[in-house]
Structure formats: structure tokens, C-alpha cells
Design an enzyme around this catalytic site. Structure first.
Site, mmCIF file in Angstrom:
data_model
loop_
_atom_site.group_PDB
_atom_site.id
_atom_site.type_symbol
_atom_site.label_atom_id
_atom_site.label_comp_id
_atom_site.label_asym_id
_atom_site.label_seq_id
_atom_site.Cartn_x
_atom_site.Cartn_y
_atom_site.Cartn_z
ATOM 1 N N ASP A 36 69.174 67.020 -48.689
ATOM 2 C CA ASP A 36 69.676 65.961 -49.585
ATOM 3 C C ASP A 36 69.135 64.575 -49.234
ATOM 4 O O ASP A 36 69.526 63.578 -49.832
ATOM 5 C CB ASP A 36 71.213 65.937 -49.555
ATOM 6 C CG ASP A 36 71.763 65.653 -48.165
ATOM 7 O OD1 ASP A 36 70.961 65.459 -47.226
ATOM 8 O OD2 ASP A 36 72.996 65.615 -48.010
ATOM 9 N N ARG A 95 62.143 37.653 -43.584
ATOM 10 C CA ARG A 95 61.807 36.600 -44.547
ATOM 11 C C ARG A 95 63.006 36.198 -45.411
ATOM 12 O O ARG A 95 63.049 35.114 -45.950
ATOM 13 C CB ARG A 95 60.617 37.037 -45.422
ATOM 14 C CG ARG A 95 59.297 36.974 -44.644
ATOM 15 C CD ARG A 95 58.130 37.497 -45.434
ATOM 16 N NE ARG A 95 58.157 38.951 -45.553
ATOM 17 C CZ ARG A 95 57.257 39.661 -46.202
ATOM 18 N NH1 ARG A 95 56.251 39.056 -46.805
ATOM 19 N NH2 ARG A 95 57.337 40.972 -46.246
ATOM 20 N N HIS A 129 58.680 36.852 -38.336
ATOM 21 C CA HIS A 129 58.575 35.738 -39.278
ATOM 22 C C HIS A 129 59.757 34.783 -39.081
ATOM 23 O O HIS A 129 60.827 34.967 -39.656
ATOM 24 C CB HIS A 129 58.553 36.267 -40.718
ATOM 25 C CG HIS A 129 58.297 35.188 -41.696
ATOM 26 N ND1 HIS A 129 57.029 34.777 -42.016
ATOM 27 C CD2 HIS A 129 59.139 34.384 -42.379
ATOM 28 C CE1 HIS A 129 57.101 33.778 -42.870
ATOM 29 N NE2 HIS A 129 58.373 33.519 -43.108
ATOM 30 N N ASP A 172 49.559 28.751 -44.481
ATOM 31 C CA ASP A 172 50.670 27.893 -44.896
ATOM 32 C C ASP A 172 51.217 27.179 -43.659
ATOM 33 O O ASP A 172 50.791 27.454 -42.529
ATOM 34 C CB ASP A 172 51.768 28.693 -45.620
ATOM 35 C CG ASP A 172 52.239 29.895 -44.825
ATOM 36 O OD1 ASP A 172 52.201 29.846 -43.577
ATOM 37 O OD2 ASP A 172 52.650 30.896 -45.435
ATOM 38 N N LYS A 195 51.077 26.111 -49.087
ATOM 39 C CA LYS A 195 51.281 27.237 -49.999
ATOM 40 C C LYS A 195 52.589 27.079 -50.758
ATOM 41 O O LYS A 195 53.586 26.638 -50.218
ATOM 42 C CB LYS A 195 51.307 28.532 -49.173
ATOM 43 C CG LYS A 195 51.515 29.791 -49.989
ATOM 44 C CD LYS A 195 51.391 31.035 -49.123
ATOM 45 C CE LYS A 195 52.723 31.452 -48.556
ATOM 46 N NZ LYS A 195 52.650 32.698 -47.765
ATOM 47 N N ARG A 197 55.098 29.517 -53.045
ATOM 48 C CA ARG A 197 55.322 30.903 -53.489
ATOM 49 C C ARG A 197 55.888 30.902 -54.904
ATOM 50 O O ARG A 197 56.890 30.281 -55.187
ATOM 51 C CB ARG A 197 56.263 31.642 -52.517
ATOM 52 C CG ARG A 197 56.387 33.107 -52.852
ATOM 53 C CD ARG A 197 56.842 33.982 -51.706
ATOM 54 N NE ARG A 197 55.838 34.327 -50.709
ATOM 55 C CZ ARG A 197 54.851 35.197 -50.897
ATOM 56 N NH1 ARG A 197 54.686 35.781 -52.063
ATOM 57 N NH2 ARG A 197 54.007 35.458 -49.926
ATOM 58 N N SER A 225 50.973 41.272 -46.672
ATOM 59 C CA SER A 225 51.754 42.248 -47.433
ATOM 60 C C SER A 225 50.994 42.594 -48.719
ATOM 61 O O SER A 225 50.184 43.518 -48.734
ATOM 62 C CB SER A 225 53.147 41.669 -47.711
ATOM 63 O OG SER A 225 53.906 42.585 -48.441
ATOM 64 N N GLY A 227 48.743 40.742 -49.985
ATOM 65 C CA GLY A 227 47.416 40.137 -49.853
ATOM 66 C C GLY A 227 47.278 38.855 -50.664
ATOM 67 O O GLY A 227 46.265 38.157 -50.560
HETATM 68 C C1 R5P Z 1 55.009 34.257 -45.472
HETATM 69 O O1 R5P Z 1 55.180 33.057 -45.423
HETATM 70 C C2 R5P Z 1 54.219 35.006 -44.469
HETATM 71 O O2 R5P Z 1 53.889 34.235 -43.369
HETATM 72 C C3 R5P Z 1 52.968 35.619 -45.073
HETATM 73 O O3 R5P Z 1 52.080 34.591 -45.445
HETATM 74 C C4 R5P Z 1 53.317 36.443 -46.271
HETATM 75 O O4 R5P Z 1 54.363 37.308 -45.966
HETATM 76 C C5 R5P Z 1 52.145 37.238 -46.766
HETATM 77 O O5 R5P Z 1 52.544 37.956 -47.885
HETATM 78 P P1 R5P Z 1 51.513 38.345 -49.005
HETATM 79 O O6 R5P Z 1 50.407 39.101 -48.363
HETATM 80 O O7 R5P Z 1 52.314 39.210 -49.957
HETATM 81 O O8 R5P Z 1 51.065 37.093 -49.660
#
Ligand code: R5P
Length: 294
Positions: A36, A95, A129, A172, A195, A197, A225, A227
């Protein structure tokens, strides 16, 4: 003194490497899944009265590996382990360290609470992080150590690439902590980008003057993650005349086609560590963990 090192299913090879460096017996617990979907774990040796280090990295299936962590650590304590040291090379959920929108779970806080609750006596992580929470000690009540793999990444780059007038770039402002360390190792300058987001896989790197013309660039971040961050940073640096760009990170999560996107953007190489086993995990953190546990 560690008596035994246990490897969770997310980090078995890494655990064996650490065991060899420390000349300490390694135990891989029995881990199965019921039909399961529930997990089953069993500690197959007598660990009563022993100090155990348990290595489990929360990559790719964080919930799955976290559940395994809880089941194993609680069982170790229940079976009479003297002390359990949790080693979490990649610490997921860090994060989400704040309630950004009303009603959100502060996941980082909840995960740390549960890790303590099951009986972890001490915790080791690598390049976690840390942003709004600046130190693990702000969130953990047990001794907590955030180790770093960045000097090893920089050493790897130094050994394997002939760099021309190198500069280290953090994509960043949060990455300044890692850029600084890599720059020292490479005897180079460093700078950080700005940077913004826009969504889980979308970022915007603000355009501003960076001194990268005709220079080789080493980008350093904690996580790759999706990229998105690396791709946008590479594009911006290329527009400013950067020569070769080497993208490095401690945790190469590399979801979906992240690696392809980074190469397509113009990276010469992508280098990561084995906190997350991947095709770019050229650097092993085994020595970093062994040194800390010694
Ligand atoms: C976020 O501030 C982290 O330091 C990385 O820059 C971030 O997690 C990278 O994620 P992704 O590859 O999705 O942009």
C-alpha cells in the site's frame, strides 16, 4: 567516537565512503515498502549503547526520505542507541523558511521540529539554504552544524580547468557566502548578481555592470533545481562578454531537463557534489562529513 554509521536509502554509497574514511563499521538497514506504499524499516544489528551516525539526504523524494529518517532515528533510540547524530547532506524544505503568503506552512521550522522530536541528538548538514534564518542554531535546539563543500568544489575546478583571469559569481545576493569562499580558494575576485524570483521555475536576473569581459567565470550556488537561476545568470554573463562559464553547486537536484538547459545556455561544464547523486556529482562530500564526525 562513532561506533557505527548507518546509511538511509538516499545516501548509501556516500555512507560507505564515509565509513571507509573513518574506518568505522557501516550498516545499511533493511528498508522495504508495503504494497500500500507504507515504508518498513528494520535495524538488523544490536546498536544498544552505541553512538550512531545516520546519513540521509532529502533529495528528489524529500517526503519519502524524511519519513524514513523519522522511522529510523526513533527506532535507533527505542533500541537503546546512546546517541544519534543525524547527517543530512541535502536539507530539503529550507527555502520555505517564512510565511510568504497568509496561511502557508513554515516548512523549515516544522521539519526541524520533527527531526528533534524523534530523538536526533545532534545534526550535521551541508551548505543548507540559509537566508532569513541565518544560522541553524536559530531554528534547532540541538547542536547543529552546517558544513560546506564549496572549498572542495573550487579545488576541483582549479585542478581540472585552466582558467583565464577568473572571477567567481554568485547568481544572487544569498550566494555571496559561497562565492566568497570559492574566490578565496581560486585566488580570484567575486561578485554577486541580483535575482528576482517570478515563480517556482522562473527568475529574472537584473542587468547591471559586471566585470566579466574576456574572463572565465565560475558561478557558485547552493542548489541547481530547475536550472532557471543558472540559465539566466549565464545568459546575462555571456551578454557581458564572459568567456568560459563553469556552473557549480553543492546540491545538483537537476529536475527534468535542467542540465540540458544550462548547457544550451552556454556553460562549459556543470559541477556538483554527491549530496545529491547525479551525472555531475564529480566531487564527494565524504571527506567533509568524515572530518566533522571524527
Ligand atoms: C535560491 O535562492 C537558491 O540559492 C538557488 O539559487 C535556487 O534554489 C536554484 O533554483 P533553480 O535552479 O530552480 O533556479
Amino acid at each position: 567516537m562513532i561506533d557505527i554509521i548507518l546509511g538511509g536509502s538516499s545516501a548509501q554509497v556516500l555512507t560507505i565512503k564515509v565509513g571507509r574514511l573513518l574506518k568505522t563499521p557501516v550498516l545499511l538497514p533493511e528498508i522495504k515498502r508495503f504494497p500500500d506504499g507504507e515504508k518498513y524499516v528494520r535495524i538488523t544489528e544490536d546498536i544498544s549503547g552505541k553512538t550512531v551516525a545516520f546519513i540521509q539526504s532529502f533529495h528528489h523524494q524529500p517526503d519519502d526520505f524524511l519519513m524514513e529518517y523519522f522511522l529510523i532515528v526513533d527506532t535507533l533510540k527505542d533500541l537503546g542507541a546512546k546517541k544519534v547524530l543525524g547527517v543530512v547532506p541535502y536539507f530539503a524544505y529550507a527555502r520555505q523558511d517564512e510565511r510568504f503568503k497568509p496561511g502557508e506552512a513554515i516548512s523549515f521550522k516544522i521539519v526541524t521540529k520533527l527531526i528533534e522530536e524523534v530523538g536526533t541528538d545532534e545534526i550535521y548538514t551541508i551548505d543548507t539554504h540559509l537566508h532569513r534564518v541565518e544560522k541553524l542554531s536559530e531554528i534547532f535546539h540541538i547542536p547543529a552544524h552546517n558544513l560546506t563543500a564549496v572549498p572542495l568544489l573550487a579545488k576541483y575546478v582549479k585542478k581540472n580547468f585552466k582558467l583565464t583571469d577568473p572571477i567567481v559569481i554568485g547568481p544572487d545576493e544569498e550566494a555571496e557566502q559561497w562565492a566568497k569562499v570559492a574566490a578565496k580558494e581560486l585566488e580570484a575576485e567575486y561578485d554577486v548578481l541580483e535575482k528576482e524570483r517570478l515563480g517556482p521555475s522562473e527568475v529574472r536576473i537584473k542587468t547591471r555592470e559586471v566585470d566579466v569581459k574576456n574572463r572565465d567565470v565560475v558561478i557558485v550556488d547552493d542548489i541547481i533545481s530547475t536550472g532557471g537561476t543558472m540559465v539566466e545568470a549565464i545568459k546575462m554573463l555571456k551578454e557581458h562578454g564572459a568567456k568560459n562559464i563553469i556552473a557549480t553547486c553543492t546540491h545538483p537536484i537537476l529536475v527534468k531537463n535542467a542540465l540540458t538547459k544550462i548547457y544550451q545556455a552556454g556553460a562549459l561544464a556543470v559541477i556538483g557534489t554527491d549530496t545529491v547523486p547525479s551525472s555531475v556529482s564529480f566531487v564527494s562530500v565524504a571527506s567533509v562529513i568524515a572530518e566533522a564526525l571524527r
